[in-house]
Write an enzyme that holds these catalytic residues in place. Structure first.
Site, PDB file in Angstrom:
ATOM      1  N   THR A  67       0.835  -1.192   0.000  1.00  0.00           N
ATOM      2  CA  THR A  67       0.000   0.000   0.000  1.00  0.00           C
ATOM      3  C   THR A  67       0.871   1.245   0.000  1.00  0.00           C
ATOM      4  O   THR A  67       2.099   1.173  -0.125  1.00  0.00           O
ATOM      5  CB  THR A  67      -1.044  -0.062   1.149  1.00  0.00           C
ATOM      6  OG1 THR A  67      -1.955   1.019   0.983  1.00  0.00           O
ATOM      7  CG2 THR A  67      -0.415   0.023   2.526  1.00  0.00           C
ATOM      8  N   LYS A  71       3.437   1.330  -3.906  1.00  0.00           N
ATOM      9  CA  LYS A  71       2.856   0.538  -4.999  1.00  0.00           C
ATOM     10  C   LYS A  71       3.622   0.617  -6.317  1.00  0.00           C
ATOM     11  O   LYS A  71       3.637  -0.334  -7.077  1.00  0.00           O
ATOM     12  CB  LYS A  71       1.397   0.964  -5.238  1.00  0.00           C
ATOM     13  CG  LYS A  71       0.434   0.462  -4.180  1.00  0.00           C
ATOM     14  CD  LYS A  71      -0.996   0.825  -4.554  1.00  0.00           C
ATOM     15  CE  LYS A  71      -1.956   0.391  -3.469  1.00  0.00           C
ATOM     16  NZ  LYS A  71      -3.352   0.696  -3.806  1.00  0.00           N
ATOM     17  N   ASN A  92      -0.191  -4.129  -6.040  1.00  0.00           N
ATOM     18  CA  ASN A  92      -0.716  -4.116  -4.660  1.00  0.00           C
ATOM     19  C   ASN A  92      -0.675  -5.500  -4.017  1.00  0.00           C
ATOM     20  O   ASN A  92      -1.035  -5.643  -2.855  1.00  0.00           O
ATOM     21  CB  ASN A  92      -2.149  -3.543  -4.605  1.00  0.00           C
ATOM     22  CG  ASN A  92      -3.184  -4.561  -5.026  1.00  0.00           C
ATOM     23  OD1 ASN A  92      -2.922  -5.426  -5.848  1.00  0.00           O
ATOM     24  ND2 ASN A  92      -4.374  -4.456  -4.460  1.00  0.00           N
ATOM     25  N   ASP A 107      -6.583  -4.048  -7.398  1.00  0.00           N
ATOM     26  CA  ASP A 107      -7.454  -2.902  -7.067  1.00  0.00           C
ATOM     27  C   ASP A 107      -8.552  -2.701  -8.124  1.00  0.00           C
ATOM     28  O   ASP A 107      -9.735  -2.597  -7.793  1.00  0.00           O
ATOM     29  CB  ASP A 107      -6.636  -1.603  -6.978  1.00  0.00           C
ATOM     30  CG  ASP A 107      -5.924  -1.460  -5.643  1.00  0.00           C
ATOM     31  OD1 ASP A 107      -6.406  -2.021  -4.639  1.00  0.00           O
ATOM     32  OD2 ASP A 107      -4.885  -0.772  -5.607  1.00  0.00           O
ATOM     33  N   GLY A 134      -3.270   7.039  -8.420  1.00  0.00           N
ATOM     34  CA  GLY A 134      -3.074   5.595  -8.621  1.00  0.00           C
ATOM     35  C   GLY A 134      -4.378   4.815  -8.675  1.00  0.00           C
ATOM     36  O   GLY A 134      -4.525   3.912  -9.519  1.00  0.00           O
ATOM     37  N   ALA A 135      -5.325   5.138  -7.800  1.00  0.00           N
ATOM     38  CA  ALA A 135      -6.582   4.383  -7.782  1.00  0.00           C
ATOM     39  C   ALA A 135      -7.379   4.652  -9.056  1.00  0.00           C
ATOM     40  O   ALA A 135      -7.974   3.736  -9.638  1.00  0.00           O
ATOM     41  CB  ALA A 135      -7.392   4.754  -6.541  1.00  0.00           C
ATOM     42  N   THR A 156      -4.997  18.689 -11.090  1.00  0.00           N
ATOM     43  CA  THR A 156      -3.727  18.927 -11.783  1.00  0.00           C
ATOM     44  C   THR A 156      -3.875  18.445 -13.222  1.00  0.00           C
ATOM     45  O   THR A 156      -3.823  17.242 -13.504  1.00  0.00           O
ATOM     46  CB  THR A 156      -2.574  18.189 -11.059  1.00  0.00           C
ATOM     47  OG1 THR A 156      -2.655  18.471  -9.661  1.00  0.00           O
ATOM     48  CG2 THR A 156      -1.204  18.612 -11.576  1.00  0.00           C
ATOM     49  N   GLY A 242     -15.871   2.791  -0.377  1.00  0.00           N
ATOM     50  CA  GLY A 242     -14.629   2.069  -0.663  1.00  0.00           C
ATOM     51  C   GLY A 242     -14.481   0.752   0.060  1.00  0.00           C
ATOM     52  O   GLY A 242     -13.602  -0.047  -0.300  1.00  0.00           O
TER      53      GLY A 242
HETATM   54  P1  NAP Z   1      -3.073   9.259  -5.100  1.00  0.00           P
HETATM   55  O1  NAP Z   1      -2.327   8.465  -6.108  1.00  0.00           O
HETATM   56  O2  NAP Z   1      -2.333  10.138  -4.159  1.00  0.00           O
HETATM   57  O3  NAP Z   1      -4.146  10.150  -5.921  1.00  0.00           O
HETATM   58  C1  NAP Z   1      -5.002  11.045  -5.259  1.00  0.00           C
HETATM   59  C2  NAP Z   1      -5.736  11.916  -6.283  1.00  0.00           C
HETATM   60  O4  NAP Z   1      -6.576  12.831  -5.549  1.00  0.00           O
HETATM   61  C3  NAP Z   1      -4.834  12.770  -7.155  1.00  0.00           C
HETATM   62  O5  NAP Z   1      -5.459  12.979  -8.403  1.00  0.00           O
HETATM   63  C4  NAP Z   1      -4.764  14.083  -6.361  1.00  0.00           C
HETATM   64  O6  NAP Z   1      -4.471  15.204  -7.171  1.00  0.00           O
HETATM   65  C5  NAP Z   1      -6.188  14.174  -5.861  1.00  0.00           C
HETATM   66  N1  NAP Z   1      -6.287  14.995  -4.662  1.00  0.00           N
HETATM   67  C6  NAP Z   1      -5.583  14.854  -3.511  1.00  0.00           C
HETATM   68  N2  NAP Z   1      -5.956  15.804  -2.622  1.00  0.00           N
HETATM   69  C7  NAP Z   1      -6.909  16.540  -3.244  1.00  0.00           C
HETATM   70  C8  NAP Z   1      -7.660  17.703  -2.863  1.00  0.00           C
HETATM   71  N3  NAP Z   1      -7.516  18.237  -1.655  1.00  0.00           N
HETATM   72  N4  NAP Z   1      -8.525  18.232  -3.753  1.00  0.00           N
HETATM   73  C9  NAP Z   1      -8.679  17.681  -4.978  1.00  0.00           C
HETATM   74  N5  NAP Z   1      -7.992  16.586  -5.400  1.00  0.00           N
HETATM   75  C10 NAP Z   1      -7.120  16.040  -4.545  1.00  0.00           C
HETATM   76  O7  NAP Z   1      -3.953   8.311  -4.169  1.00  0.00           O
HETATM   77  P2  NAP Z   1      -4.701   6.959  -4.602  1.00  0.00           P
HETATM   78  O8  NAP Z   1      -3.850   5.797  -4.298  1.00  0.00           O
HETATM   79  O9  NAP Z   1      -5.230   7.135  -5.986  1.00  0.00           O
HETATM   80  O10 NAP Z   1      -5.895   6.922  -3.522  1.00  0.00           O
HETATM   81  C11 NAP Z   1      -6.953   7.849  -3.639  1.00  0.00           C
HETATM   82  C12 NAP Z   1      -8.057   7.516  -2.645  1.00  0.00           C
HETATM   83  O11 NAP Z   1      -8.604   6.231  -2.936  1.00  0.00           O
HETATM   84  C13 NAP Z   1      -7.585   7.472  -1.190  1.00  0.00           C
HETATM   85  O12 NAP Z   1      -8.574   8.037  -0.383  1.00  0.00           O
HETATM   86  C14 NAP Z   1      -7.444   5.972  -0.926  1.00  0.00           C
HETATM   87  O13 NAP Z   1      -7.633   5.664   0.435  1.00  0.00           O
HETATM   88  C15 NAP Z   1      -8.575   5.419  -1.775  1.00  0.00           C
HETATM   89  N6  NAP Z   1      -8.323   4.032  -2.194  1.00  0.00           N
HETATM   90  C16 NAP Z   1      -9.235   3.095  -1.835  1.00  0.00           C
HETATM   91  C17 NAP Z   1      -9.058   1.779  -2.218  1.00  0.00           C
HETATM   92  C18 NAP Z   1     -10.082   0.754  -1.816  1.00  0.00           C
HETATM   93  O14 NAP Z   1      -9.814  -0.441  -1.885  1.00  0.00           O
HETATM   94  N7  NAP Z   1     -11.260   1.178  -1.419  1.00  0.00           N
HETATM   95  C19 NAP Z   1      -7.930   1.393  -2.960  1.00  0.00           C
HETATM   96  C20 NAP Z   1      -7.008   2.384  -3.333  1.00  0.00           C
HETATM   97  C21 NAP Z   1      -7.219   3.696  -2.940  1.00  0.00           C
HETATM   98  P3  NAP Z   1      -2.955  15.712  -7.369  1.00  0.00           P
HETATM   99  O15 NAP Z   1      -2.330  14.711  -8.277  1.00  0.00           O
HETATM  100  O16 NAP Z   1      -3.119  17.041  -7.980  1.00  0.00           O
HETATM  101  O17 NAP Z   1      -2.306  15.712  -6.012  1.00  0.00           O
END
Ligand code: NAP
Length: 276
Positions: A67, A71, A92, A107, A134-135, A156, A242
């Site tokens: 995680t 990843k 993952n 995922d 990433g998600a 972005t 989620g």
């Molecule tokens: P990540 O790679 O860090 O991507 C996060 C995304 O959200 C990016 O596009 C980021 O934009 C945007 N973001 C972050 N803060 C923001 C804000 N304040 N306002 C607007 N956009 C914002 O993270 P990830 O791995 O994709 O995970 C994203 C979410 O999915 C997390 O909450 C994670 O816990 C959840 N998730 C859940 C599962 C599940 O099994 N349910 C699996 C994976 C992830 P920038 O690029 O501009 O920073």
């Protein structure tokens, strides 16, 4: 659970790791099937990742989940990467087969299975993903192959454009587009939040709730019932949080390690009890 010399060890590498709910879910599922396995959280600092991956072989772990923030960085440390993980650009799940480490990404397919379980089809649908991390990449890979169209919106723009380009590269329909803002959302059958907005109490909503119609589906990848999920449910939308994706990605990892399908009801009840 009784740990013996025969017990096969699985777990999760992450930093931070204290919040993880995966051990509860996996250990309940192992116990339910009477499998001599256990699942342990491992705090792995970024600089220690290469040593931690070597320890999978050295300690004869059966496999681990990976995680945040490892990843992507874990990929060059493995012996083999499955095609979809390589296209998504993230691993993952790792399985250790006699010292050979193979990386998977469960995922995206876990997300699809959570829809299938609820008889929600993506066929002929227009889908909107908010966020381009990433998600979004993992679920976008599968959504773009099944849905009529996929729009991606994020704060972005260059990251959104890169994701759109990458997804269209592997998708013969070339049906992925970027959306500058989320003010016109009426055409979308399903809207998916992949940003962390909603994790903290004072976060703004990722979209204007006033624009939602009750025949739209709202999916928030955050495990808990976020304000987005609460308000969309009040509006009459079908909502998923989620925890469903977490269960199904975990179930697929479980199957990779054990060769057996876990009881989803057991995983779900243990996870929901831990969330509460
Ligand atoms: P990540 O790679 O860090 O991507 C996060 C995304 O959200 C990016 O596009 C980021 O934009 C945007 N973001 C972050 N803060 C923001 C804000 N304040 N306002 C607007 N956009 C914002 O993270 P990830 O791995 O994709 O995970 C994203 C979410 O999915 C997390 O909450 C994670 O816990 C959840 N998730 C859940 C599962 C599940 O099994 N349910 C699996 C994976 C992830 P920038 O690029 O501009 O920073």
């Amino acid at each position: 659970m009784k740990i013996t010399g025969h017990t096969k060890i699985t777990g999760i590498f992450g930093y931070p790791i204290e919040h993880t709910l995966s051990p509860v879910m996996h250990n309940a599922a192992f116990e339910n099937l009477g499998l001599d396995y256990c699942y342990v959280p491992f705090l792995v600092l970024p600089d220690d990742l290469p040593y931690a991956v070597k320890s999978i072989r050295a300690l004869n772990l059966r496999g681990v989940n990976i995680t945040i923030p490892h990843k992507e960085k874990v990929m060059p440390l493995l012996d083999e990467i499955k095609e979809e993980a390589s296209i998504i650009g993230a691993v993952n799940t790792i399985v250790n087969t006699n010292g050979k480490l193979t990386g998977y990404n469960t995922d995206g397919i876990g997300f699809i299975q959570s829809l299938t379980e609820k008889n929600i089809s993506l066929e002929g649908k227009d889908i909107l993903i908010i966020g381009a991390g990433g998600a979004a990449r993992a679920i976008g890979y599968y959504i773009s192959q099944k849905a009529k169209s996929l729009a991606i919106s994020g704060r972005t723009q260059y990251k959104v454009e890169n994701l759109v380009k990458d997804l269209n590269r592997f998708n013969k329909n070339k049906n992925v587009i970027s959306l500058e803002d989320v003010t016109d959302i009426k055409k979308y059958h399903m809207i998916i939040n992949t940003t962390p907005l909603g994790l903290k109490g004072n976060d703004p909503l990722p979209l204007d709730i006033g624009l939602l119609r009750k025949d739209q589906i709202v999916y928030d990848l955050i495990y808990k019932k976020t304000p987005l999920i609460q308000k969309a449910t009040e509006k009459g939308c079908l909502t998923l949080d989620g925890s469903e994706m977490l269960i199904w990605q975990g179930a697929l990892s479980f199957e990779i390690w054990t060769g057996k399908k876990p009881d989803i009801a057991v995983m779900r009840s243990s996870l929901l009890a831990a969330i509460r």
